[in-house]
Design a protein around this motif. Structure first.
Motif, PDB file in Angstrom:
ATOM      1  N   PHE A   2     -33.933  98.967 -12.477  1.00 52.12           N
ATOM      2  CA  PHE A   2     -34.549 100.121 -13.127  1.00 52.12           C
ATOM      3  C   PHE A   2     -35.970 100.337 -12.607  1.00 52.12           C
ATOM      4  N   PHE A   6     -37.339 103.662 -10.810  1.00 52.73           N
ATOM      5  CA  PHE A   6     -38.425 104.423 -11.431  1.00 52.73           C
ATOM      6  C   PHE A   6     -39.645 104.513 -10.516  1.00 52.73           C
ATOM      7  N   SER A   7     -39.884 103.453  -9.743  1.00 54.29           N
ATOM      8  CA  SER A   7     -41.085 103.419  -8.894  1.00 54.29           C
ATOM      9  C   SER A   7     -41.055 104.495  -7.815  1.00 54.29           C
ATOM     10  N   LEU A   9     -39.883 107.538  -8.262  1.00 58.92           N
ATOM     11  CA  LEU A   9     -39.909 108.875  -8.859  1.00 58.92           C
ATOM     12  C   LEU A   9     -41.304 109.489  -8.775  1.00 58.92           C
ATOM     13  N   VAL A  13     -43.277 107.395 -16.062  1.00 62.96           N
ATOM     14  CA  VAL A  13     -42.154 106.950 -16.889  1.00 62.96           C
ATOM     15  C   VAL A  13     -42.700 106.212 -18.106  1.00 62.96           C
ATOM     16  N   TRP A  15     -41.751 103.821 -21.106  1.00 62.84           N
ATOM     17  CA  TRP A  15     -40.671 102.860 -21.336  1.00 62.84           C
ATOM     18  C   TRP A  15     -40.997 102.019 -22.567  1.00 62.84           C
ATOM     19  N   ARG A  25     -43.803  95.966 -12.547  1.00 56.13           N
ATOM     20  CA  ARG A  25     -44.094  97.334 -12.987  1.00 56.13           C
ATOM     21  C   ARG A  25     -45.074  98.014 -12.041  1.00 56.13           C
ATOM     22  N   ILE A  29     -45.228 103.557 -14.237  1.00 60.86           N
ATOM     23  CA  ILE A  29     -44.427 103.103 -15.380  1.00 60.86           C
ATOM     24  C   ILE A  29     -45.366 102.623 -16.483  1.00 60.86           C
ATOM     25  N   GLU A 104     -31.260 106.988  -9.867  1.00 58.74           N
ATOM     26  CA  GLU A 104     -32.243 107.916  -9.305  1.00 58.74           C
ATOM     27  C   GLU A 104     -31.631 109.307  -9.117  1.00 58.74           C
ATOM     28  N   ILE A 107     -31.283 111.083 -12.506  1.00 62.33           N
ATOM     29  CA  ILE A 107     -32.567 111.597 -12.998  1.00 62.33           C
ATOM     30  C   ILE A 107     -32.925 112.902 -12.300  1.00 62.33           C
TER      31      ILE A 107
END
Length: 210
Positions: A2, A6-7, A9, A13, A15, A25, A29, A104, A107
């Motif tokens: 995850f 997310f990194s 995008l 984010v 969370w 992280r 994020i 990904e 999303i």
């Protein structure tokens, strides 16, 4: 998995994470042990909502008009998330088969395809199209009960039953008695058959010895 997805995008984010730190992280994020979910979903910059698919979270997302990505794990979540795809308000991902690429792509799809937000906004409009707001309805019924002295006409028949009637003990006792009689009959019949067979067996042995 995850975190890596997310990194990459181009979005921040948020969370919900129950620990003080999340290993690996990245700067985009943001973690917190608690988030005002309902208020956050109504923020105009929220693009999508990744959830397990619980009823309350689903309802809050519909109210906010935010497209959904559901990853169900138990209970009613499976049913709710299947509805996301049926109503075209979101996507369903399987926890057992999800990968960085699948997550990904999902999303980007719900964000870039305007139909998901349009569909969930239409659904919100349908759900909120009522003759009166829920609070107004609650006030009206409260006043109705007060106006009519407790509104006994709205009480169900069970409210005036004794506990024996409510639990239908007469029916329970009848069925229990029938079960006891049936069981006793079967036991006595089995005993009788056993004794008859045993008696014949003994008689045969006596004849052979004679």
């Amino acid at each position: 998995m995850f975190i890596r997805a997310f990194s990459r995008l181009p979005y921040d984010v948020l969370w919900k994470w129950n620990k003080d730190e999340l290993p690996g992280r990245t700067d985009n994020i943001k973690i917190s042990k608690w988030l005002p979910q309902s208020d956050l979903l109504k923020h105009p910059k929220i693009k999508a909502f990744i959830t397990q698919g619980g009823l309350q979270s689903t309802d809050e997302a519909i109210t906010a008009g935010v497209p959904l990505i559901g990853i169900p794990m138990f209970g009613d979540q499976w049913y709710n998330v299947v509805k996301y795809e049926k109503l075209k308000i979101g996507l369903k991902l399987e926890l057992d088969t999800i990968t960085e690429e699948i997550l990904e792509n999902a999303i980007h799809k719900v964000i870039d395809d305007d139909s998901y937000r349009s569909n969930i906004e239409k659904l919100r409009s349908v759900m909120q199209d009522e003759p009166m707001a829920p609070l107004e309805r609650a006030v009206w019924w409260t006043e109705h009960v007060l106006r009519h002295g407790g509104a006994r006409h709205l009480r169900g028949p069970a409210a005036n039953m004794s506990w024996a009637e409510y639990l239908e003990l007469d029916l329970v006792l009848t069925l229990l008695l029938a079960l006891i009689i049936t069981t006793a009959t079967i036991v006595l019949l089995a005993k009788y058959i056993y004794e008859q067979v045993l008696r014949k067996y003994v008689d045969i042995i006596k004849i052979k010895r004679a």
